[in-house]
Write a protein that holds these residues in place. Structure first.
Motif, PDB file in Angstrom:
ATOM      1  N   ASP A 181       0.808  -1.217   0.000  1.00  0.00           N
ATOM      2  CA  ASP A 181       0.000   0.000   0.000  1.00  0.00           C
ATOM      3  C   ASP A 181       0.851   1.281   0.000  1.00  0.00           C
ATOM      4  O   ASP A 181       0.335   2.368   0.173  1.00  0.00           O
ATOM      5  CB  ASP A 181      -0.935   0.025   1.209  1.00  0.00           C
ATOM      6  CG  ASP A 181      -0.190  -0.090   2.523  1.00  0.00           C
ATOM      7  OD1 ASP A 181       0.970  -0.528   2.486  1.00  0.00           O
ATOM      8  OD2 ASP A 181      -0.774   0.260   3.571  1.00  0.00           O
ATOM      9  N   LEU A 182       2.176   1.159  -0.188  1.00  0.00           N
ATOM     10  CA  LEU A 182       3.050   2.312  -0.256  1.00  0.00           C
ATOM     11  C   LEU A 182       3.683   2.419  -1.641  1.00  0.00           C
ATOM     12  O   LEU A 182       3.822   1.429  -2.352  1.00  0.00           O
ATOM     13  CB  LEU A 182       4.151   2.233   0.801  1.00  0.00           C
ATOM     14  CG  LEU A 182       3.711   2.207   2.262  1.00  0.00           C
ATOM     15  CD1 LEU A 182       4.920   2.105   3.176  1.00  0.00           C
ATOM     16  CD2 LEU A 182       2.888   3.444   2.612  1.00  0.00           C
ATOM     17  N   MET A 183       4.049   3.653  -2.018  1.00  0.00           N
ATOM     18  CA  MET A 183       4.661   3.905  -3.325  1.00  0.00           C
ATOM     19  C   MET A 183       6.087   4.392  -3.156  1.00  0.00           C
ATOM     20  O   MET A 183       6.421   5.028  -2.153  1.00  0.00           O
ATOM     21  CB  MET A 183       3.888   4.989  -4.079  1.00  0.00           C
ATOM     22  CG  MET A 183       2.558   4.570  -4.636  1.00  0.00           C
ATOM     23  SD  MET A 183       1.956   5.826  -5.800  1.00  0.00           S
ATOM     24  CE  MET A 183       1.958   7.293  -4.776  1.00  0.00           C
ATOM     25  N   LEU A 184       6.905   4.106  -4.158  1.00  0.00           N
ATOM     26  CA  LEU A 184       8.251   4.664  -4.232  1.00  0.00           C
ATOM     27  C   LEU A 184       8.287   5.726  -5.327  1.00  0.00           C
ATOM     28  O   LEU A 184       7.899   5.457  -6.474  1.00  0.00           O
ATOM     29  CB  LEU A 184       9.285   3.580  -4.539  1.00  0.00           C
ATOM     30  CG  LEU A 184       9.690   2.652  -3.396  1.00  0.00           C
ATOM     31  CD1 LEU A 184      10.690   1.633  -3.898  1.00  0.00           C
ATOM     32  CD2 LEU A 184      10.286   3.442  -2.253  1.00  0.00           C
ATOM     33  N   ILE A 185       8.725   6.939  -4.975  1.00  0.00           N
ATOM     34  CA  ILE A 185       8.787   8.043  -5.925  1.00  0.00           C
ATOM     35  C   ILE A 185      10.190   8.617  -5.919  1.00  0.00           C
ATOM     36  O   ILE A 185      10.750   8.904  -4.853  1.00  0.00           O
ATOM     37  CB  ILE A 185       7.773   9.159  -5.558  1.00  0.00           C
ATOM     38  CG1 ILE A 185       6.341   8.607  -5.541  1.00  0.00           C
ATOM     39  CG2 ILE A 185       7.893  10.330  -6.531  1.00  0.00           C
ATOM     40  CD1 ILE A 185       5.325   9.609  -5.051  1.00  0.00           C
ATOM     41  N   ASN A 186      10.771   8.785  -7.099  1.00  0.00           N
ATOM     42  CA  ASN A 186      12.065   9.455  -7.202  1.00  0.00           C
ATOM     43  C   ASN A 186      11.840  10.952  -7.357  1.00  0.00           C
ATOM     44  O   ASN A 186      11.271  11.402  -8.348  1.00  0.00           O
ATOM     45  CB  ASN A 186      12.855   8.920  -8.407  1.00  0.00           C
ATOM     46  CG  ASN A 186      13.508   7.595  -8.120  1.00  0.00           C
ATOM     47  OD1 ASN A 186      14.443   7.521  -7.331  1.00  0.00           O
ATOM     48  ND2 ASN A 186      13.006   6.552  -8.739  1.00  0.00           N
TER      49      ASN A 186
END
Length: 546
Positions: A181-186
């Protein structure tokens, strides 16, 4: 407390711990048994009479043929004394205990020295590459390093280095394993709000940041290595590139370290020229820092006003040294040229014009309620956390710590000048929040004006450069030169071996220690708050990477 008194207390606490007392160095050092490094550091930090609350920098230095020295520069802001601590390690197994559990700043210091010098800090929570690519071969600052043809496992000499295998790479990668339920964003490395080529790996729950891990090294040019391959005088132009917004201060830090090694006394007029040039540069840097912060948060007009004033400073700098950004104005022994009376008059006239403009900037943005609410009570940096992360400069003072090298470890002619050291007071929120860090820089601009007016009035006649040999060969020794740069302490630890080139150069900057504290402050912030945090810390990529 003097070095002799600290050494005596250390010897009493650890009777078999001291190997050598190097009291002939410019900065006397104590070499201890490597297996006692953690215990000694813990004692130095917690002893109430010593209270070494700040880890300035960690350095690893080659000691041929069989050794590597690890050097800890320690500082007590409470008692205003310092200590250089050393441990000698075997080259084949350079293992020493981590002190990252004692000072949070040691985490990145140790990662960098493992990456570049191969020192294994046992017990470190996350020992992996920091500056070099994750599959780089070897440790490039070592004197016996052989450069690979590429960083994919093909060395220049097949017998020199063991190529890295793909199976080894994952242990160097960042630990980022978010749940479903979490996202990785650069955020970066070319995001306009990161103030340079920086990247932040954001782990988010919608707009809420759970973790922000800095990813650096995109601008790493190994200026330390370049300095070791260059002459003392020839290294000066590279110091501008350490902090392209505060090049005068990094020029001076390098010059002061070399002058200590060479025993050179700078002429009095040259010291005033240095102060005038540096304080003008400090104003210019703070104009960019505060102006770009307002622009990052959506207020474009104030930045244009500040750029207009900075252009005038650039014109003055061009009169002083012929350059507008990378100045190379300082010289070992003084400055490259005098500041004439016409230029001093122009500076005075500009100060008369500029002082009211500060109030105009306040009307435009400082008191704007939308702007205040974007910053107040956001990313609070407490005094205790700031000291643990070795935060310096305006960021430290915004957390309520009244520490400025110009006053507390005075150099040049600053002791003769009257100026205040503003600290964060929680003007619109909590002490040490983003708003405090913004206001600190605006207050410091006003103090720079006071310093400049005094320096112009007091500047004496005389020479602006001491007579120095054409070829500089200081005796074998070590010295640490440090100045109060716009982003805090800029330090140069220089080791001489008696030749015309330094044996080891270590550069300590304020932005390097500010980056990991972003990771500490990020949980619970909004994504948009990360922009405010980066701007409030005034982080720039060249100071991080060097």
């Amino acid at each position: 407390m003097t070095f002799a008194e600290i050494t005596q207390r250390l010897g009493t606490a650890f009777p078999d711990g001291i190997e050598v007392v190097e009291d002939t160095l410019m900065d006397p050092a104590v070499r201890i048994r490597a297996d006692l490094a953690h215990a000694v550091c813990l004692w130095l930090r917690d002893d109430p009479d010593l209270h070494m609350d700040t880890l300035r920098v960690i350095t690893a230095t080659d000691r041929p043929p069989e050794s590597i020295d690890v050097v800890w520069h320690l500082l007590s802001m409470r008692h205003r004394h310092t200590l250089v601590l050393k441990a000698r390690l075997p080259r084949e197994t350079p293992d020493v205990s981590t002190v990252s559990d004692l000072w949070a700043s040691a985490n990145w210091f140790e990662r960098e020295q493992w990456d570049l010098m191969g020192v294994n800090f046992t017990g470190h929570p996350d020992l992996r590459r920091l500056m070099m690519p994750i599959d780089w071969v070897g440790h490039p600052l070592r004197k016996d390093y052989v450069r690979p043809d590429s960083y994919h496992g093909i060395p220049t000499s097949r017998d020199a280095v063991t190529p890295v295998t793909r199976a080894e790479i994952p242990r160097h990668l960042p630990k980022a394993e978010p749940t479903d339920d979490l996202m990785l964003i650069n955020m970066g490395p070319v995001h306009p709000a990161t103030h340079g080529v920086l990247n932040f790996l954001l782990e988010t729950d919608g707009e809420i940041v759970r973790h922000a891990k800095p990813d650096v090294g995109y601008l790493h040019r190994s200026i330390e290595k370049i300095a070791e391959m260059n002459t003392y005088a020839g290294t000066m132009p590279y110091t501008d590139r350490v902090d392209y917004l505060g090049g005068m201060m990094t020029n001076q830090g390098w010059a002061m370290a070399c002058e200590r090694l060479l025993g050179i006394e700078v002429p009095r007029r040259a010291e005033f020229c240095r102060v005038i040039a540096c304080e003008l540069n400090r104003i210019a840097s703070h104009l960019v820092g505060t102006g770009s912060m307002s622009m990052d948060l959506g207020a474009y007009t104030p930045f244009i006003h500040w750029l207009r004033e900075r252009e005038t400073i650039n014109d003055i700098m061009e009169r002083i040294c012929g350059a507008r950004l990378t100045y190379t104005y300082m010289r070992i022994g003084g400055v490259c040229r005098d500041i004439d009376r016409e230029t001093l008059d122009k500076i005075s006239a500009w100060l008369d014009h500029f002082e009211p403009i500060c109030a105009e900037f306040d009307r435009l943005i400082t008191g704007n309620e939308i702007f205040v609410h974007r910053l107040a009570n956001v990313a609070v940096l407490t005094k205790e956390v700031a000291l643990s992360y070795s935060i310096v400069g305006p960021n430290l003072r915004a957390s309520g710590v009244k520490w400025d090298l110009r006053r507390d470890e005075p150099y040049s002619v600053y002791p003769e000048l009257d100026f205040d050291i503003p600290v964060g007071l929680g003007w619109r929120g909590t002490v040490g929040d983003c708003y405090d860090r913004l206001l600190l820089r605006l207050f410091e601009i006003r103090e720079c004006i006071k310093i400049l007016r005094q320096a112009i009035a007091m500047i004496p006649d005389g020479e602006v450069r001491a007579k120095v040999p054409r070829i500089l060969k200081p005796a074998a020794n070590e010295a640490y030169g440090r100045v109060e740069a716009p982003r805090g302490e800029a330090g140069f630890y220089v080791t001489s071996d008696g030749t015309d080139k330094p044996w080891r150069v270590r550069i300590r900057t304020g932005c390097f220690t500010a980056m990991p504290v972003i990771e500490h402050m990020s949980p619970g912030l909004m994504i948009a708050d990360i922009v405010a945090v980066i701007g409030s810390l005034d982080v720039i990529a060249p100071e991080v990477d060097r």
